[in-house]
Design a protein around this motif. Structure first.
Motif, short mmCIF file in Angstrom:
data_model
loop_
_atom_site.label_atom_id
_atom_site.label_comp_id
_atom_site.label_asym_id
_atom_site.label_seq_id
_atom_site.Cartn_x
_atom_site.Cartn_y
_atom_site.Cartn_z
N VAL A 152 -5.71 15.85 -6.10
CA VAL A 152 -5.98 14.44 -7.17
C VAL A 152 -6.63 15.16 -8.41
CG1 VAL A 152 -7.47 12.38 -7.20
CG2 VAL A 152 -6.77 12.71 -5.06
N SER A 153 -6.31 14.71 -9.58
CA SER A 153 -6.65 15.17 -10.61
C SER A 153 -6.87 13.59 -12.20
CB SER A 153 -5.77 15.89 -11.47
OG SER A 153 -4.61 15.57 -11.46
N LEU A 154 -7.60 14.69 -12.26
CA LEU A 154 -8.08 13.10 -13.29
C LEU A 154 -8.09 13.99 -14.91
CD1 LEU A 154 -10.38 10.86 -13.72
CD2 LEU A 154 -12.18 12.26 -14.46
N ASP A 155 -7.01 12.59 -15.70
CA ASP A 155 -6.53 13.13 -16.70
C ASP A 155 -7.87 12.37 -17.68
OD1 ASP A 155 -6.25 10.21 -17.49
OD2 ASP A 155 -4.25 10.32 -17.00
N GLY A 156 -7.56 12.59 -18.89
CA GLY A 156 -8.61 12.32 -19.93
C GLY A 156 -8.63 10.75 -20.14
N GLY A 188 -9.28 9.03 -17.84
CA GLY A 188 -10.31 8.28 -16.48
C GLY A 188 -9.00 7.93 -15.55
N ASN A 189 -7.50 8.69 -15.65
CA ASN A 189 -6.98 7.98 -15.03
C ASN A 189 -6.47 9.04 -13.88
OD1 ASN A 189 -5.95 5.39 -15.97
ND2 ASN A 189 -5.03 6.90 -17.37
N PHE A 190 -6.31 8.62 -12.41
CA PHE A 190 -5.61 9.33 -11.29
C PHE A 190 -4.98 9.66 -11.11
CE2 PHE A 190 -10.87 8.27 -10.35
CZ PHE A 190 -11.77 9.47 -10.16
N THR A 191 -4.74 10.57 -10.36
CA THR A 191 -2.72 11.38 -10.57
C THR A 191 -2.70 12.69 -9.22
OG1 THR A 191 -3.02 12.67 -11.94
CG2 THR A 191 -2.01 11.03 -11.99
N ILE A 192 -1.86 11.89 -8.36
CA ILE A 192 -1.73 13.57 -7.13
C ILE A 192 -0.84 14.05 -7.47
CG2 ILE A 192 0.43 11.62 -6.37
CD1 ILE A 192 -0.88 12.47 -3.93
N ASN A 193 -1.36 15.57 -7.24
CA ASN A 193 -0.88 16.44 -7.22
C ASN A 193 0.81 16.73 -5.89
OD1 ASN A 193 0.50 19.21 -7.03
ND2 ASN A 193 -1.00 19.61 -8.31
N THR A 194 1.27 15.94 -6.04
CA THR A 194 3.13 16.43 -5.42
C THR A 194 2.99 17.78 -4.87
OG1 THR A 194 4.80 16.18 -6.87
CG2 THR A 194 3.82 14.29 -6.63
N GLN A 195 2.73 17.96 -5.05
CA GLN A 195 2.84 19.91 -4.98
C GLN A 195 1.94 20.29 -3.89
OE1 GLN A 195 5.53 21.57 -4.23
NE2 GLN A 195 6.55 20.51 -5.55
N THR A 196 0.73 20.33 -4.08
CA THR A 196 -0.66 20.11 -3.26
C THR A 196 -0.56 19.07 -2.13
OG1 THR A 196 -1.52 21.10 -4.92
CG2 THR A 196 -3.16 20.04 -2.95
N ALA A 197 0.34 17.94 -2.59
CA ALA A 197 -0.02 17.05 -1.17
C ALA A 197 1.36 17.39 0.13
CB ALA A 197 0.38 15.65 -2.04
N MET A 248 -9.83 10.11 -1.73
CA MET A 248 -10.13 9.04 -2.84
C MET A 248 -11.13 8.14 -2.11
SD MET A 248 -10.04 10.18 -5.55
CE MET A 248 -10.25 8.99 -6.83
N THR A 249 -10.52 7.47 -0.78
CA THR A 249 -11.15 6.39 -0.50
C THR A 249 -12.09 6.71 0.96
OG1 THR A 249 -9.05 5.73 0.71
CG2 THR A 249 -8.49 4.61 -1.08
N LYS A 250 -13.02 5.89 0.95
CA LYS A 250 -13.88 6.55 1.48
C LYS A 250 -13.21 5.41 2.99
CE LYS A 250 -18.14 4.84 4.42
NZ LYS A 250 -19.59 4.09 4.24
#
Length: 97
Positions: free
Chosen positions: A37-41, A43-52, A87-89
């Motif tokens: 998971v990464s955070l852009d400038g 404040g939006n979270f995105t998923i790095n699919t290659q890592t996932a 990202m979720t409990k």
């Protein structure tokens, strides 16, 4: 654990699987694979699919070769399931008395 139902079953360990059950990632797995998971400038979270994609066989306990027949839809659902660990409990499993 997060179960993900597949639209098309896959073969793994000589069995047909219609659901992949992703186990919680361990410290060692997170250390080895990184955070998907990464955070852009903005404040939006995105998923790095290659890592996932690297997490999926590890957490599901299946060989990577078994995942080659998955549809794009199933791969996307599995990536977002991996995202949920970060990202979720996670709820504690409840036992019936």
């Amino acid at each position: 654990m997060i179960p993900v139902d597949l639209t098309t079953p896959i073969q793994a360990h000589g069995e047909e699987l219609r659901t992949l059950e992703l186990q919680d990632p361990t410290f060692e797995q997170i250390q080895k694979l990184g955070t998907p998971v990464s955070l852009d400038g903005n404040g939006n979270f995105t998923i790095n699919t290659q890592t996932a994609f690297k997490y999926i066989p590890e957490l599901a306990g299946v060989p990577p070769s078994s995942l080659k027949t998955l549809s794009a839809y199933d791969l996307n659902n599995l990536c977002w399931a991996v995202w949920r660990f970060f990202m979720t409990k996670q709820q504690e499993s409840q036992t019936k008395s």
